[in-house]
Write an enzyme that holds these catalytic residues in place. Structure first.
Site, PDB file in Angstrom:
ATOM      1  N   CYS A 383       8.586 -17.542  -3.887  1.00  0.00           N
ATOM      2  CA  CYS A 383       9.446 -16.678  -4.704  1.00  0.00           C
ATOM      3  C   CYS A 383       9.382 -17.117  -6.159  1.00  0.00           C
ATOM      4  O   CYS A 383       8.366 -16.889  -6.815  1.00  0.00           O
ATOM      5  CB  CYS A 383      10.862 -16.648  -4.145  1.00  0.00           C
ATOM      6  SG  CYS A 383      11.701 -15.112  -4.545  1.00  0.00           S
ATOM      7  N   HIS A 517      10.240 -15.098   1.274  1.00  0.00           N
ATOM      8  CA  HIS A 517      10.718 -16.388   1.807  1.00  0.00           C
ATOM      9  C   HIS A 517      10.265 -16.568   3.255  1.00  0.00           C
ATOM     10  O   HIS A 517      11.027 -16.286   4.185  1.00  0.00           O
ATOM     11  CB  HIS A 517      12.243 -16.467   1.721  1.00  0.00           C
ATOM     12  CG  HIS A 517      12.754 -16.589   0.329  1.00  0.00           C
ATOM     13  ND1 HIS A 517      12.832 -17.805  -0.322  1.00  0.00           N
ATOM     14  CD2 HIS A 517      13.184 -15.662  -0.555  1.00  0.00           C
ATOM     15  CE1 HIS A 517      13.300 -17.615  -1.542  1.00  0.00           C
ATOM     16  NE2 HIS A 517      13.519 -16.320  -1.712  1.00  0.00           N
ATOM     17  N   GLU A 519      10.056 -19.167   4.951  1.00  0.00           N
ATOM     18  CA  GLU A 519      10.817 -20.203   5.662  1.00  0.00           C
ATOM     19  C   GLU A 519      11.921 -19.612   6.536  1.00  0.00           C
ATOM     20  O   GLU A 519      12.353 -20.228   7.504  1.00  0.00           O
ATOM     21  CB  GLU A 519      11.395 -21.224   4.667  1.00  0.00           C
ATOM     22  CG  GLU A 519      12.515 -20.724   3.747  1.00  0.00           C
ATOM     23  CD  GLU A 519      12.023 -20.084   2.459  1.00  0.00           C
ATOM     24  OE1 GLU A 519      10.867 -19.591   2.419  1.00  0.00           O
ATOM     25  OE2 GLU A 519      12.805 -20.044   1.488  1.00  0.00           O
TER      26      GLU A 519
HETATM   27  N1  GLN Z   1      14.938 -15.801  -9.822  1.00  0.00           N
HETATM   28  C1  GLN Z   1      13.818 -15.098  -9.310  1.00  0.00           C
HETATM   29  C2  GLN Z   1      14.089 -13.616  -9.167  1.00  0.00           C
HETATM   30  O1  GLN Z   1      15.206 -13.196  -9.121  1.00  0.00           O
HETATM   31  C3  GLN Z   1      13.331 -15.690  -8.003  1.00  0.00           C
HETATM   32  C4  GLN Z   1      14.325 -15.598  -6.898  1.00  0.00           C
HETATM   33  C5  GLN Z   1      14.023 -16.502  -5.744  1.00  0.00           C
HETATM   34  O2  GLN Z   1      13.257 -17.455  -5.877  1.00  0.00           O
HETATM   35  N2  GLN Z   1      14.641 -16.266  -4.607  1.00  0.00           N
HETATM   36  O3  GLN Z   1      13.160 -12.851  -9.057  1.00  0.00           O
END
Ligand code: GLN
Length: 545
Positions: A383, A517, A519
């Site tokens: 992410c 994600h 995970e």
């Molecule tokens: N802050 C980033 C976004 O909003 C990544 C979010 C995250 O890593 N879950 O896109």
């Protein structure tokens, strides 16, 4: 018809109710039953989505896009049953529903009260969205019995039990039996008081789970049974386990699942088939090597903030029969001194930059990506980690000096930004028609298409994947060609080809960034392929250094 098991906690918080619930689900499943798990949280936030990870640990995201309590992660990891929005509720959400109905005039002039309106809404939640063939619904109540805010939940359960009948419901109360070193004794009084509190609210628990640091002597077990009005066999001692994955077997040894079935009048259930868990424990305790993974993040002081990530790395270790050590590294330190980066990262067998929000530490994360790329150390960006990998690629391999993310201000080159800033009018229109306007959080499972000859295609063994998202910003696809010329290949895209989902470096031993994600979907008995492959790469790296 489903039977309902309610789990409450007493004496203190952090007794491991969530793990107990998850383990009970695993044991009932191992006996052939179909199980679901639910969590009722008494706090007033609508969901934990806006809470700081320092306050509440990780926010666990479901396929259907709910931001939920991290206990739902345990539930899913132990049961393999995908959690849903309908599996987590808070007081805030209950009250929000009631207040909006009240404003619409749905109560036809009645006085709206905690009993019956709030308690009815809680009972509706408990009984909603249940498959007809479900055998057991396990509902965990957050907080501690005796707290003011959990009272409506306890009252709702009392009413629910009264209506459904005793044969259909069960109350398990978790307590603490502390050891007083000076006296050399375990003390049962807190348990007695806590059960008295619960019975005074109209719930006589059938089973007590007693967390203790020392084995519970027979006499103490009998005493708790006598004073708390339960069978002696229903006083289940729960000692600390060597690993959370040893907890189901330990509860089975202590008789938890048999006692639950007995309470429902089921005495002829087959014994649990524990093969899946035996294999997990065998891999966990009989490992053939060790690797150290450097996780460069922001909330490194609180491991609960990265709960699913920690578990997924352990699962990757199980897949490769190696023990995984996680070295939590504060990204901010890398911003203060360049010397820190090499000193801290050189001993790592692989580097991971996890998800996160906000600018703090972002330059340190970008510097870690650069280290991993240049030194050819396995790198996994998740992410925000993928976004940092793209910014690093833009700045250092594509000559785009002003590359940055619009999450952190107004960069000259917004390689990462809101889709409204860069997507074609046509793309935005299509998204708006599908209810996705951009600018808000992209939450839940989305499809991605994997490029035919990519590394991720071979890791997944599939062309199409579904993974869970939780982010507001996206990598700007307009920079795709420039970044690809620098060696960063866009190997996974949204089905319409507009949103980058995965990047990888074919010229590197293992370099993958994902916008989702992974995970969240990893399980000890079914490690996520990306984590299994990442740890395999770390094992190879460990043989080089
Ligand atoms: N802050 C980033 C976004 O909003 C990544 C979010 C995250 O890593 N879950 O896109």
């Amino acid at each position: 018809m489903a039977r309902f098991i309610f789990i409450t906690g007493g004496v203190v918080s952090s007794l491991g109710k969530g793990l107990m619930a998850a383990s009970l689900a695993a044991l009932l499943q191992a006996r052939g039953y179909k199980v679901r798990l639910r969590k009722l949280d008494p706090y007033l936030n609508i969901d934990p989505g806006t809470m700081s990870p320092y306050q509440h640990g990780e926010v666990y995201v479901t396929d259907d896009g709910a931001e939920t309590d991290l206990d739902l992660g345990h539930y899913e990891r132990f049961s393999g049953v995908p959690a849903r929005q309908s599996d987590n509720v808070t007081s805030g959400r209950i009250y929000q529903g009631i207040i909006s109905r009240e404003r619409r005039g749905d109560y036809l002039g009645a006085t709206v009260q905690v009993i019956p309106h709030v308690t009815n809404a809680i009972q509706e939640f408990i009984g909603a969205d249940i498959e007809p063939d479900l055998d057991f619904m396990i509902c965990e109540i957050g907080g501690t019995v005796g707290d003011i805010e959990s009272l409506p939940f306890i009252e709702a359960i009392r009413q629910f039990r009264n209506q459904e009948g005793r044969g259909q419901t069960l109350s398990i109360h978790t307590t603490l039996v502390p050891y007083i070193a000076a006296a050399g004794e375990l003390k049962t009084k807190p348990t007695q008081h806590s059960v008295r509190e619960l019975t005074s609210l109209g719930i006589q628990p059938e089973i007590l789970v007693c967390r203790t640091e020392h084995p519970l002597p027979d006499g103490e077990r009998a005493k708790i049974a006598l004073f708390c009005n339960v069978r002696k066999e229903a006083v289940i001692p729960a000692l600390d386990a060597k690993s959370i994955y040893a907890v189901p077997a330990q509860y089975h040894e202590a008789g938890l699942d048999s006692e639950v079935l007995h309470a429902f009048g089921i005495d002829d259930a087959p014994p649990p088939d524990m093969a899946r868990w035996d294999d997990v424990l065998d891999r966990l305790f009989h490992f053939e090597g060790e690797v150290t993974i450097g996780v460069v993040g922001k909330y490194v002081g609180l491991p609960d903030a990265y709960k699913s990530l920690t578990e997924a790395l352990i699962h990757g270790g199980l897949a490769n029969r190696v023990k995984v050590h996680i070295n939590w590294l504060d990204a901010e330190l890398f911003e203060q001194s360049a010397g820190e980066i090499a000193a801290k990262l050189e001993p790592m067998h692989a580097i991971l930059v996890p998800g996160g929000f906000g600018e703090r530490g972002s330059e340190g994360k970008i510097a870690s990506v650069q280290f991993a790329r240049e030194r050819k150390v396995p790198f996994f960006g998740i992410c925000l980690g993928m976004q940092m990998a793209c910014i690093e690629a833009a700045r250092n391999t594509a000559g785009i000096a002003g590359a940055g993310s619009s999450e952190f201000g107004e960069p000259a080159e917004p390689v990462v930004g809101l889709i409204t800033e860069w997507m074609s009018a046509e793309g935005l229109q299509k998204r708006a028609a599908g209810g996705d306007l951009g600018g808000t959080m992209r939450l839940g499972a989305y499809e991605a298409k994997l490029a035919g000859n990519s590394v991720v295609r071979s890791i997944y063994g599939a062309d199409t994947i579904h993974e869970r998202h939780r982010h507001r910003y996206e990598v700007n696809a307009h920079y795709k060609d420039a970044l690809e010329q620098g060696g960063l290949v866009f190997s996974g895209m949204s089905p319409d080809g507009e949103l980058p989902e995965i990047v990888e470096r074919p010229d590197h031993p293992w370099f993958i960034g994902v916008q989702f994600h992974p995970e969240l979907k990893s399980k000890p008995f079914d490690p996520h392929p990306l984590f299994a492959s990442f740890i395999e790469a770390a094992v190879k790296q460990s043989r080089l250094v």
